[in-house]
Design a protein around this motif. Structure first.
Motif, short mmCIF file in Angstrom:
data_model
loop_
_atom_site.label_atom_id
_atom_site.label_comp_id
_atom_site.label_asym_id
_atom_site.label_seq_id
_atom_site.Cartn_x
_atom_site.Cartn_y
_atom_site.Cartn_z
N ALA A 62 33.13 -60.21 98.61
CA ALA A 62 34.56 -60.01 98.81
C ALA A 62 35.25 -60.92 97.79
CB ALA A 62 34.98 -60.36 100.23
N VAL A 63 35.85 -60.33 96.74
CA VAL A 63 36.41 -61.11 95.64
C VAL A 63 37.94 -61.11 95.70
CG1 VAL A 63 34.43 -60.70 94.14
CG2 VAL A 63 36.36 -59.13 94.05
N PRO A 64 38.60 -62.20 95.29
CA PRO A 64 40.06 -62.21 95.20
C PRO A 64 40.52 -61.17 94.17
CG PRO A 64 39.17 -64.43 94.96
CD PRO A 64 38.02 -63.49 94.91
N CYS A 65 41.65 -60.54 94.45
CA CYS A 65 42.15 -59.49 93.56
C CYS A 65 43.63 -59.71 93.29
CB CYS A 65 41.91 -58.12 94.20
SG CYS A 65 42.35 -56.74 93.12
N ALA A 66 43.96 -60.12 92.08
CA ALA A 66 45.34 -60.47 91.73
C ALA A 66 46.29 -59.29 91.86
CB ALA A 66 45.38 -61.03 90.31
N SER A 67 45.84 -58.10 91.52
CA SER A 67 46.72 -56.92 91.59
C SER A 67 46.95 -56.46 93.02
CB SER A 67 46.14 -55.76 90.78
OG SER A 67 44.98 -55.25 91.41
N GLY A 68 46.00 -56.76 93.91
CA GLY A 68 46.08 -56.27 95.29
C GLY A 68 45.57 -54.85 95.43
N TRP A 69 45.11 -54.23 94.34
CA TRP A 69 44.62 -52.85 94.35
C TRP A 69 43.10 -52.84 94.26
CZ3 TRP A 69 47.08 -48.40 95.35
CH2 TRP A 69 48.48 -48.43 95.36
N CYS A 70 42.48 -52.18 95.20
CA CYS A 70 41.03 -52.03 95.23
C CYS A 70 40.67 -50.60 94.87
CB CYS A 70 40.49 -52.35 96.62
SG CYS A 70 40.90 -54.01 97.21
N GLY A 71 39.42 -50.42 94.43
CA GLY A 71 38.97 -49.09 94.08
C GLY A 71 37.56 -48.83 94.55
N LYS A 72 37.25 -47.54 94.67
CA LYS A 72 35.90 -47.09 94.95
C LYS A 72 35.63 -45.90 94.04
CE LYS A 72 34.73 -44.59 98.63
NZ LYS A 72 34.36 -44.21 100.01
N VAL A 73 34.50 -45.93 93.33
CA VAL A 73 34.13 -44.86 92.41
C VAL A 73 32.79 -44.30 92.86
CG1 VAL A 73 33.54 -44.29 90.02
CG2 VAL A 73 35.35 -45.94 90.49
N ILE A 74 32.71 -42.99 92.97
CA ILE A 74 31.46 -42.32 93.28
C ILE A 74 31.11 -41.43 92.10
CG2 ILE A 74 30.21 -40.82 94.85
CD1 ILE A 74 32.20 -41.68 97.04
N GLU A 75 30.00 -41.74 91.44
CA GLU A 75 29.52 -40.95 90.32
C GLU A 75 28.47 -39.97 90.82
OE1 GLU A 75 27.86 -43.40 87.24
OE2 GLU A 75 29.43 -44.89 87.46
N GLY A 76 28.45 -38.77 90.22
CA GLY A 76 27.41 -37.79 90.54
C GLY A 76 27.62 -37.05 91.83
N GLN A 77 28.75 -37.18 92.47
CA GLN A 77 29.02 -36.50 93.74
C GLN A 77 29.22 -35.01 93.48
OE1 GLN A 77 32.55 -37.71 95.79
NE2 GLN A 77 31.81 -36.97 97.74
N GLY A 78 28.50 -34.19 94.17
CA GLY A 78 28.66 -32.74 94.05
C GLY A 78 27.83 -32.11 92.95
N SER A 79 27.44 -32.85 91.94
CA SER A 79 26.68 -32.26 90.85
C SER A 79 25.20 -32.62 90.91
CB SER A 79 27.28 -32.68 89.50
OG SER A 79 27.22 -34.07 89.38
N PHE A 80 24.83 -33.54 91.79
CA PHE A 80 23.44 -33.98 91.91
C PHE A 80 23.02 -33.90 93.37
CE2 PHE A 80 25.23 -36.35 88.32
CZ PHE A 80 24.36 -35.94 87.32
#
Length: 155
Positions: A62-80
């Motif tokens: 759990a890291v500090p985040c200056a922008s306050g915006w978090c993200g989640k990226v899923i690669e290969g979803q639907g094609s694999f």
């Protein structure tokens, strides 16, 4: 009459205090940070960790985040295939959120790859769940309102 005024002032004080707590918490945004490939690792969905559990989980922080915006990226979803090694899930702090400041998920291009990406604003919001926990400020405001209603009903 004075009891009602005292109760109103007490309720106002609780609301102002809860607003101050909310502003203080707003400065301390964190995001989950991890990356998992396929079925390996702890970053994939379902993501069942909370802030205290990640301290003991290898590869998840759990890291500090200056922008306050978090993200989640899923690669290969639907094609694999679901168990394919090319499928990856990454959670991180992002430098800035969408231009309209709205939480969202969508298919997009990230690092020259087609991915499914989610943005959210809030402390540790990039876990798998979309429901936001009740904040301390709203809990205190609800408690003050309930207290005021109970006192008025019995007097």
């Amino acid at each position: 009459m004075w009891k009602l005024i005292e109760l109103a002032l007490l309720s106002l004080g609780v609301i102002l205090l809860s607003n101050q707590i909310a502003q203080t918490n707003a400065l301390l945004k964190r995001c989950y940070q991890c990356r998992s490939r396929g079925e390996l690792g702890s970053c994939k969905d379902p993501f069942t960790y909370n802030a205290t559990q990640v301290e003991n989980e290898h590869g998840v922080t759990a890291v500090p985040c200056a922008s306050g915006w978090c993200g989640k990226v899923i690669e290969g979803q639907g094609s694999f295939r679901e168990d394919d090694y090319d499928m990856a899930t990454q959670r991180m702090c992002v430098q800035r959120g969408p231009s309209d400041s709205e939480d969202r998920c969508a298919n997009t291009i990230y690092n020259h790859k087609k991915v499914y990406m989610c943005f959210c604003q809030g402390d540790l919001c990039n876990g798998a769940t979309t429901a936001r926990p009740l904040t301390i400020a709203s809990a205190l405001a609800a408690a003050a309102t309930g207290l005021a209603a109970a006192v008025l009903r019995f007097h």
